[in-house]
Structure formats: C-alpha cells, structure tokens
Design a protein around this motif. Structure first.
Motif, mmCIF file in Angstrom:
data_model
loop_
_atom_site.group_PDB
_atom_site.id
_atom_site.type_symbol
_atom_site.label_atom_id
_atom_site.label_comp_id
_atom_site.label_asym_id
_atom_site.label_seq_id
_atom_site.Cartn_x
_atom_site.Cartn_y
_atom_site.Cartn_z
ATOM 1 N N TYR A 1 6.495 3.188 -11.848
ATOM 2 C CA TYR A 1 5.709 1.988 -11.577
ATOM 3 C C TYR A 1 6.539 0.747 -11.858
ATOM 4 O O TYR A 1 6.582 0.265 -12.991
ATOM 5 C CB TYR A 1 4.425 2.017 -12.410
ATOM 6 C CG TYR A 1 3.602 3.241 -12.103
ATOM 7 C CD1 TYR A 1 2.708 3.243 -11.040
ATOM 8 C CD2 TYR A 1 3.759 4.402 -12.842
ATOM 9 C CE1 TYR A 1 1.973 4.370 -10.726
ATOM 10 C CE2 TYR A 1 3.028 5.541 -12.538
ATOM 11 C CZ TYR A 1 2.138 5.520 -11.479
ATOM 12 O OH TYR A 1 1.428 6.651 -11.171
ATOM 13 N N ASP B 1 0.829 -1.211 0.000
ATOM 14 C CA ASP B 1 0.000 0.000 0.000
ATOM 15 C C ASP B 1 0.861 1.259 0.000
ATOM 16 O O ASP B 1 0.608 2.208 -0.753
ATOM 17 C CB ASP B 1 -0.946 0.015 1.199
ATOM 18 C CG ASP B 1 -2.074 -0.991 1.080
ATOM 19 O OD1 ASP B 1 -2.333 -1.500 -0.032
ATOM 20 O OD2 ASP B 1 -2.704 -1.286 2.130
ATOM 21 N N SER C 1 4.631 5.238 -5.667
ATOM 22 C CA SER C 1 4.592 5.186 -7.130
ATOM 23 C C SER C 1 3.746 6.314 -7.695
ATOM 24 O O SER C 1 4.130 6.961 -8.676
ATOM 25 C CB SER C 1 4.038 3.837 -7.605
ATOM 26 O OG SER C 1 4.975 2.816 -7.430
ATOM 27 N N GLU C 2 2.595 6.550 -7.095
ATOM 28 C CA GLU C 2 1.720 7.638 -7.553
ATOM 29 C C GLU C 2 2.413 8.996 -7.418
ATOM 30 O O GLU C 2 2.336 9.821 -8.327
ATOM 31 C CB GLU C 2 0.406 7.638 -6.769
ATOM 32 C CG GLU C 2 -0.500 6.486 -7.102
ATOM 33 C CD GLU C 2 -1.034 6.546 -8.519
ATOM 34 O OE1 GLU C 2 -1.343 7.649 -9.017
ATOM 35 O OE2 GLU C 2 -1.139 5.467 -9.137
ATOM 36 N N ARG C 3 3.081 9.216 -6.297
ATOM 37 C CA ARG C 3 3.776 10.490 -6.080
ATOM 38 C C ARG C 3 4.914 10.692 -7.068
ATOM 39 O O ARG C 3 5.123 11.788 -7.581
ATOM 40 C CB ARG C 3 4.336 10.564 -4.658
ATOM 41 C CG ARG C 3 3.352 10.941 -3.597
ATOM 42 C CD ARG C 3 4.027 11.335 -2.287
ATOM 43 N NE ARG C 3 5.084 10.450 -1.851
ATOM 44 C CZ ARG C 3 4.914 9.383 -1.067
ATOM 45 N NH1 ARG C 3 3.713 9.053 -0.648
ATOM 46 N NH2 ARG C 3 5.943 8.655 -0.706
ATOM 47 N N GLU C 4 5.689 9.639 -7.323
ATOM 48 C CA GLU C 4 6.897 9.753 -8.144
ATOM 49 C C GLU C 4 6.647 9.499 -9.630
ATOM 50 O O GLU C 4 7.503 9.794 -10.456
ATOM 51 C CB GLU C 4 7.965 8.773 -7.638
ATOM 52 C CG GLU C 4 8.416 9.029 -6.217
ATOM 53 C CD GLU C 4 9.103 10.368 -6.044
ATOM 54 O OE1 GLU C 4 9.866 10.768 -6.946
ATOM 55 O OE2 GLU C 4 8.878 11.022 -5.004
ATOM 56 N N GLY C 5 5.510 8.909 -9.965
ATOM 57 C CA GLY C 5 5.219 8.592 -11.357
ATOM 58 C C GLY C 5 6.074 7.449 -11.895
ATOM 59 O O GLY C 5 6.306 7.361 -13.095
ATOM 60 N N ALA D 1 2.567 1.682 -3.353
ATOM 61 C CA ALA D 1 1.631 2.209 -4.352
ATOM 62 C C ALA D 1 1.500 3.726 -4.223
ATOM 63 O O ALA D 1 1.488 4.442 -5.225
ATOM 64 C CB ALA D 1 0.268 1.537 -4.205
ATOM 65 N N ASP D 2 1.429 4.216 -2.995
ATOM 66 C CA ASP D 2 1.373 5.666 -2.773
ATOM 67 C C ASP D 2 2.644 6.339 -3.299
ATOM 68 O O ASP D 2 2.580 7.396 -3.933
ATOM 69 C CB ASP D 2 1.197 5.987 -1.289
ATOM 70 C CG ASP D 2 -0.174 5.598 -0.749
ATOM 71 O OD1 ASP D 2 -1.111 5.399 -1.555
ATOM 72 O OD2 ASP D 2 -0.293 5.486 0.487
#
Length: 87
Positions: free
Chosen positions: A43, A31, A37-41, A34-35
């Motif tokens: 994946y 979890d 990854s979203e912040r840094e762009g 995933a957060d």
C-alpha cells in the motif's frame, strides 16, 4: 527499473508522478492501482489532484533497502499506467 522512478534514501523509498489527460483517466488508474495493492498486499502513499498522482513506495520499517517485491510493484504500476504517457 523504469528510470521515471526516483530512488531516495533516508528513508529508503521510490517516488513517481503520473500525469493524466483528465480526472476520468486518473480515477480509472486509481481503481486499478487499488486492486493491485489488494492482490500484492502493498500500500504505497498516494497524493492526487485533478490530473495527476504522486506515488511513494516506502521500504519496510527498519529495512536498509527496498525489497524485490516493492520494485516489482512499481513496475506493475507502470504497466497499469501504460506506455502511451510521457509521465
């Protein structure tokens, strides 16, 4: 760079396996990853079982090496995992 990450060529990538004491700990890490990854762009590829996750961070398509941001991302994953783990 943490020595636990293995740098590979053909294609250029970083690989690491994290072990967890139980599924709950693994799920918490996933979890938070995933957060991040979203912040840094960024994946990475992740494959997991009951108490582990294998992570692969690939270089950008056509790149000759990993970028500084990808290496920093690997370090941030290590920070999320914490230093209390042998793996």
């Amino acid at each position: 760079m943490n020595s636990e990450w293995q740098e590979r060529n053909r294609p250029h990538r970083l690989e690491r396996r994290y072990q967890f004491p139980d599924y709950s700990s693994l799920r918490d890490f996933l979890d938070r990853a995933a957060d991040l990854s979203e912040r840094e762009g960024l994946y990475p590829d992740m494959g997991f079982g009951r108490d582990y996750v294998n992570i692969t961070i690939h270089a950008e398509e056509g790149a000759e090496a990993l970028s500084d941001s990808q290496r920093r991302f690997a370090e941030q994953l290590d920070e999320l995992r914490g230093t209390d783990s042998a793996n």
